[in-house]
Structures are given as structure tokens and as C-alpha cells.
Design an enzyme around this catalytic site. Structure first.
Site, PDB file in Angstrom:
ATOM      1  N   LYS A   1       2.974  36.531  12.381  1.00  0.00           N
ATOM      2  CA  LYS A   1       3.987  36.220  11.359  1.00  0.00           C
ATOM      3  C   LYS A   1       5.065  37.295  11.304  1.00  0.00           C
ATOM      4  O   LYS A   1       6.260  36.995  11.133  1.00  0.00           O
ATOM      5  CB  LYS A   1       3.319  36.072   9.980  1.00  0.00           C
ATOM      6  CG  LYS A   1       4.310  35.823   8.843  1.00  0.00           C
ATOM      7  CD  LYS A   1       4.995  34.473   8.978  1.00  0.00           C
ATOM      8  CE  LYS A   1       6.278  34.253   8.234  1.00  0.00           C
ATOM      9  NZ  LYS A   1       6.549  34.817   6.982  1.00  0.00           N
TER      10      LYS A   1
ATOM     11  N   GLU B   1      13.251  35.693  13.590  1.00  0.00           N
ATOM     12  CA  GLU B   1      14.092  35.081  12.531  1.00  0.00           C
ATOM     13  C   GLU B   1      15.322  35.962  12.258  1.00  0.00           C
ATOM     14  O   GLU B   1      16.452  35.469  12.189  1.00  0.00           O
ATOM     15  CB  GLU B   1      13.221  34.922  11.280  1.00  0.00           C
ATOM     16  CG  GLU B   1      13.915  34.462  10.016  1.00  0.00           C
ATOM     17  CD  GLU B   1      12.948  34.492   8.822  1.00  0.00           C
ATOM     18  OE1 GLU B   1      11.877  33.852   8.892  1.00  0.00           O
ATOM     19  OE2 GLU B   1      13.254  35.156   7.806  1.00  0.00           O
TER      20      GLU B   1
ATOM     21  N   HIS C   1       7.300  36.611  14.131  1.00  0.00           N
ATOM     22  CA  HIS C   1       8.083  35.416  13.754  1.00  0.00           C
ATOM     23  C   HIS C   1       9.298  35.854  12.946  1.00  0.00           C
ATOM     24  O   HIS C   1      10.432  35.432  13.197  1.00  0.00           O
ATOM     25  CB  HIS C   1       7.195  34.465  12.936  1.00  0.00           C
ATOM     26  CG  HIS C   1       7.939  33.401  12.183  1.00  0.00           C
ATOM     27  ND1 HIS C   1       8.651  33.665  11.026  1.00  0.00           N
ATOM     28  CD2 HIS C   1       8.128  32.093  12.427  1.00  0.00           C
ATOM     29  CE1 HIS C   1       9.223  32.558  10.600  1.00  0.00           C
ATOM     30  NE2 HIS C   1       8.921  31.582  11.424  1.00  0.00           N
ATOM     31  N   ASN C   2       9.064  36.731  11.985  1.00  0.00           N
ATOM     32  CA  ASN C   2      10.168  37.178  11.135  1.00  0.00           C
ATOM     33  C   ASN C   2      11.174  38.030  11.902  1.00  0.00           C
ATOM     34  O   ASN C   2      12.377  37.950  11.662  1.00  0.00           O
ATOM     35  CB  ASN C   2       9.624  37.957   9.936  1.00  0.00           C
ATOM     36  CG  ASN C   2       9.081  37.031   8.860  1.00  0.00           C
ATOM     37  OD1 ASN C   2       8.673  35.915   9.147  1.00  0.00           O
ATOM     38  ND2 ASN C   2       9.058  37.487   7.629  1.00  0.00           N
TER      39      ASN C   2
ATOM     40  N   SER D   1       4.752  30.304   6.975  1.00  0.00           N
ATOM     41  CA  SER D   1       6.212  30.266   7.050  1.00  0.00           C
ATOM     42  C   SER D   1       6.742  28.900   6.670  1.00  0.00           C
ATOM     43  O   SER D   1       6.123  27.875   6.942  1.00  0.00           O
ATOM     44  CB  SER D   1       6.694  30.598   8.459  1.00  0.00           C
ATOM     45  OG  SER D   1       8.106  30.478   8.503  1.00  0.00           O
TER      46      SER D   1
HETATM   47  C1  6PG Z   1       9.251  32.549   6.206  1.00  0.00           C
HETATM   48  C2  6PG Z   1      10.160  33.735   5.921  1.00  0.00           C
HETATM   49  C3  6PG Z   1       9.707  34.542   4.755  1.00  0.00           C
HETATM   50  C4  6PG Z   1      10.539  35.795   4.501  1.00  0.00           C
HETATM   51  C5  6PG Z   1      11.949  35.561   4.145  1.00  0.00           C
HETATM   52  C6  6PG Z   1      12.683  36.788   3.645  1.00  0.00           C
HETATM   53  O1  6PG Z   1       8.778  32.523   7.328  1.00  0.00           O
HETATM   54  O2  6PG Z   1       9.065  31.685   5.353  1.00  0.00           O
HETATM   55  O3  6PG Z   1      10.148  34.568   7.030  1.00  0.00           O
HETATM   56  O4  6PG Z   1       8.389  34.905   4.982  1.00  0.00           O
HETATM   57  O5  6PG Z   1       9.958  36.473   3.466  1.00  0.00           O
HETATM   58  O6  6PG Z   1      12.622  35.012   5.209  1.00  0.00           O
HETATM   59  O7  6PG Z   1      12.709  37.819   4.573  1.00  0.00           O
HETATM   60  P1  6PG Z   1      13.760  39.021   4.411  1.00  0.00           P
HETATM   61  O8  6PG Z   1      13.949  39.235   2.953  1.00  0.00           O
HETATM   62  O9  6PG Z   1      13.161  40.206   5.061  1.00  0.00           O
HETATM   63  O10 6PG Z   1      15.005  38.527   5.067  1.00  0.00           O
END
Ligand code: 6PG
Length: 472
Positions: free
Chosen positions: A183, A190, A186-187, A129
């Protein structure tokens, strides 16, 4: 012939930047891509101290790597990973290691571990990430799976990862596909935090009537204090970005439809699958879906016009409350995601070290924030904490911010500003902290119409009642 320490398959933005980061740290590395242009550009973009080679033939690429080969895949999740594996595995030898650094679904990783394992090859899923910049200067890295393979990679991973207090933002995340799972969550977190920030923005913009310059100032101040985090920091900067087509701020020219690549959805699906309540993450996923109904929303907004939103009496106090509400709802989103990891660790026998998860999320990744220090302290005290809301120090923060979260959510409700994330964070908190929920009634209803039985408070066992209709 010179042999390289590492190999990278996929020289897109992330692959190339991660490769340069590895090379910067003194490891030699060869890169492969089907796109000849990317192979050519690789060496052109390298510095003189880097030992980097772009190779356009998969056979030559594999032959150029030292044994055991350590090959990182940075290709889009799904079919592209299987396509690479199909082509590369016949060229590999016993003991070689393939590391998938993309956002792969954890069950795909399980299948690939078994498949490559049957050929005496190691396969690992590793979350990375930090986006493009993170990959180049120091991401947060979440490897999992084969411990033997991990031990071989550890020195390189520690060298290239972000550092917080001189400690590398990488650690072993557990067995099997734990790296991908961590991960994924994590997302999910996010998604939730981004949703909450967008709601805070909406309240400040349409409620407090702040313009972009004022929003910049608010986010700048938030980022200088306890809310310091990557997502608050980039949001601050977004409010200052001017458009290149008009002389307006870019933020006001962007269509309000969110994209999504799927990791948020997987997090929600997983939570449902293994029975964990993560409503703020769920709502963040569904809010992106709802955003796509642009035409319908336009139609509905005309059918249901809203009254003008009354400006709060004391703007400074309102901003402070929105900040506190955002802080607490963010904390609750982390709590939900971490609770999912606790359950998944049991369910899938990952043995995820929660303390290390929050430790390596403190730097490099998209959800890095100073708040994670507090979680790290909590897990240091109790590594088996089932929910961070149960930690006494976290509880002290929550008690301080719960009033502002209620007031902010109430403002959203009464003014007609959609505050789905803030409201579900609050609703989750209220349910989670309620000793006796009204679910007794749901159990009674289930037993009434379907003889689904219920348990009692005062005695052991399973009961069924022949419920009487009052009209009978
Ligand atoms: C990271 C991000 C990455 C992710 C983007 C787009 O940790 O660097 O999580 O892995 O791909 O944030 O995610 P979405 O297109 O689903 O918003």
C-alpha cells in the site's frame, strides 16, 4: 446474546463506509468509537437489511464479537493505533485477530505483529485504497501477514472488494508487513502519477493556452481511450467544478500548496534504504515540498521573470504528444514502484506476488488504470520480471511513446515550465536503457581522491590506482 461476525474500531469516514460495505455483504458487524456521536450515527445511517451495532464501550464491544474475534482498525496511523492496541489487547483472547486497515508504516506493523504474537493474538497489516467511495462500494484491499488469519478473512474481503472481470481486487500480498508495504508503494506511485498529471495540465494550460472547458474535453477524451484511469477521470471532472463563493471554476481558486500525509516520503526513504532507483516518485514527493515555499516562489518569480511561453504551432498535435508523454511517464512510474516491490520482497522476505499486486490494483484503488491489464499480462508470462520495462510487449508501447515524451520534456525545458516528473521519467528511462553509463568516471574520481577502488571491464577483482596529477 447476539454476537457479531466482525468489529470495526474507528467510525470516521473510512471506517463507517467500510463497515457498511461489510454489512451490505451479509456479515454482521459492531462498530466502536470514542466519539459517542459517531456511534449513534452508525445505526441511523444503516439500511434495514444490515446487521450493524454501534457500541460506545470497548469492553461491551469486545464482548459482542464472535470467537475468534476479527477486529478491523480504521484509525489514523501511528500513535492512535498503539493507543487502541494498548486498550484492546487485555480484553482479547487467544487466537483473536486484529487487522490494521490504515496507512501504517510497515515497521510499526512488524513490531505490533511481534507484540500481539507474544500474547497469542494475530495482528495483520492490510492496505485499503479507494478513498471514501471505494470503502463503501468496493476498494482494492491489500492484506498481508498471518496466513491462518488471512484464510479466515478471505471470504469477507473478496465479498467487499471491487471486482474486475468478476474477480475480487484483493489477494494475499505476502508475509509480515507486506500488506502495508504494498500500500505504501501504491501511494508512492499515486504521488508520481498526480505530479505527472499536474505537469500535463500546466503544459496544456500555459503552453497550449487551453481553458478549463477545453481541458475537460482533453481529459474526457484521454479517459475514453488507452489512458483510462481513475486519476484521469477525476481530473476531467475537476475542470467542470464551479466554485460556490465566486462564479469561477473552483480549480482556479485553489492555493498551489500540496499537503502530504507521509506515505510518499516513506516510499522514497525505503527506496534509498534498500537501493532502488525511483526518481519520478522522489520528485513527486519533493515537488510537494517545493510547492509549500509559496512566498519564496512569488519573490523568485519577480526576480527571474520568464518570457511569455510560445504557443505550440499545432495545438492538436501538441495535445496528442502531451497525452503520449503522460502515458509513458505514468508507465515508467509504475515500473519504478514495482521494481521497489521486487527488491523489498527479497530484502524483507515478503514473497510478494507481483502478478497479484497488479491484478488487484486494476480496480477499486486510486491508481487503477487500464494500463495495469498490460502489466498483469507481463507478470503472467514472467512472474519474476525484475522491471516491467524488460517485457517485450511493454517495450513495444514504450518505443511508440518515447518520441512524444522527449518532445514534451523538451518543450517544458525550453519554455521554462517545470516538468520535473516528465523529465525524471525520461532521464530514468535513458539511464536504465544505457549499456555503458558515465559512472566509470565517478569510480575513477572516487578512487583518485579516496582510494575507494574500482572494478574493471576486462578482468575480475578490485583495483586501486595511484592517480597522477598532470601538474606534478
Ligand atoms: C488511497 C489513498 C489514501 C491516501 C490519500 C492521501 O489509496 O485511498 O492513497 O490512502 O491517504 O491519497 O494521501 P496524501 O495526503 O499523502 O496525499
Amino acid at each position: 446474546m447476539e454476537r457479531y461476525n466482525y468489529g470495526m474500531v474507528g467510525l470516521g469516514v473510512m471506517g463507517r463506509n467500510l463497515l457498511y460495505n461489510i454489512a451490505d455483504n451479509g456479515f454482521s458487524i459492531a462498530g466502536f468509537d470514542l466519539d459517542e456521536e459517531k456511534v449513534k450515527e452508525l445505526e441511523e445511517g444503516a439500511t434495514s437489511t444490515m446487521k450493524v451495532k454501534g457500541i460506545g464501550s470497548l469492553e461491551d464491544f469486545v464482548a459482542a464479537l464472535e470467537s475468534p474475534r476479527k477486529i478491523i482498525l480504521m484509525v489514523p496511523a501511528g500513535k492512535p493505533v498503539d493507543a487502541v492496541l494498548e486498550n484492546i489487547t487485555p480484553l482479547l483472547s487467544k487466537g483473536d485477530i486484529v487487522i490494521d486497515a490504515g496507512n501504517s508504516y510497515f515497521e510499526d506493523t512488524n513490531r505490533r505483529v511481534a507484540d500481539l504474537g507474544s500474547k497469542n493474538l494475530h495482528f495483520m497489516g492490510m492496505g485499503v485504497s479507494g478513498g471514501e467511495k471505494g470503502a463503501r462500494t468496493g476498494p482494492s484491499i491489500m492484506p498481508g501477514g498471518d496466513l491462518e488469519a488471512f484464510n479466515l478473512l478471505q471470504p469477507m474481503l473478496e465479498a467487499i472488494a471491487a471486482k474486475v472481470d468478476n474477480e475480487a481486487c484483493t489477494a494475499y500480498m505476502g508475509k509480515g508487513s507486506a500488506g502495508n508495504y504494498v500500500k505504501m508503494v501504491h501511494n508512492g506511485i499515486e504521488y508520481a502519477i498526480m505530479q505527472l498529471i499536474s505537469e500535463a495540465y500546466d503544459l496544456l494550460k500555459r503552453g497550449a493556452k487551453l481553458n478549463n472547458d477545453q481541458l475537460y474535453e482533453v481529459f474526457r477524451e484521454w479517459n475514453n481511450g488507452e489512458m483510462n484511469s481513475f486519476l484521469i477521470e477525476i481530473t476531467r471532472d475537476i475542470f467542470q467544478q464551479k466554485d460556490t463563493f465566486t462564479d469561477q471554476y473552483l480549480i482556479d481558486q485553489i492555493l498551489d500548496k500540496a499537503g502530504a500525509k507521509g506515505t510518499g516520503k516513506w516510499t522514497s526513504e525505503q527506496a534509498m534504504e534498500i537501493g532502488v532507483s525511483i526518481p519520478t516518485i522522489d520528485i513527486a514527493v519533493t515537488s510537494r515540498i517545493l510547492s509549500a515555499y509559496k512566498e519564496e516562489r512569488v519573490q523568485a518569480s519577480q526576480l527571474y521573470p520568464k518570457a511569455e511561453i510560445a504557443t505550440p504551432e499545432n495545438t492538436d498535435q501538441f495535445i496528442k504528444e502531451v497525452g503520449d508523454a503522460l502515458y509513458l511517464a505514468t508507465l515508467i512510474s509504475y515500473a519504478q514502484g514495482l521494481a521497489l516491490l521486487v527488491k523489498a520482497s527479497e530484502e524483507y522476505k515478503f514473497e510478494i506476488p507481483l502478478k497479484d499486486v497488479v491484478k488487484i490494483w486494476r480496480g477499486g484503488c486510486i491508481i487503477r488504470s487500464v494500463l495495469l491489464e498490460k502489466f498483469y499480462t507481463a507478470y503472467t508470462k514472467d512472474p519474476n520480471l525484475s522491471n516491467i520495462l524488460l517485457d517485450a510487449d511493454i517495450a513495444a508501447i514504450v518505443k511508440e511513446k518515447i518520441g512524444p515524451l522527449r518532445k514534451t520534456a523538451a518543450f517544458a525545458v525550453s519554455s521554462g515550465v517545470s516538468g520535473l516528473g516528465l523529465q525524471t521519467a525520461l532521464g530514468y528511462f535513458d539511464a536504465y536503457t544505457t549499456e555503458y553509463l558515465p559512472i566509470n568516471l565517478i569510480q575513477a574520481q572516487r578512487d583518485y581522491f579516496g582510494a575507494h577502488t574500482y572494478q574493471r571491464l576486462d578482468r575480475e577483482g578490485v583495483f586501486h590506482t595511484s592517480w597522477q596529477s598532470v601538474n606534478q
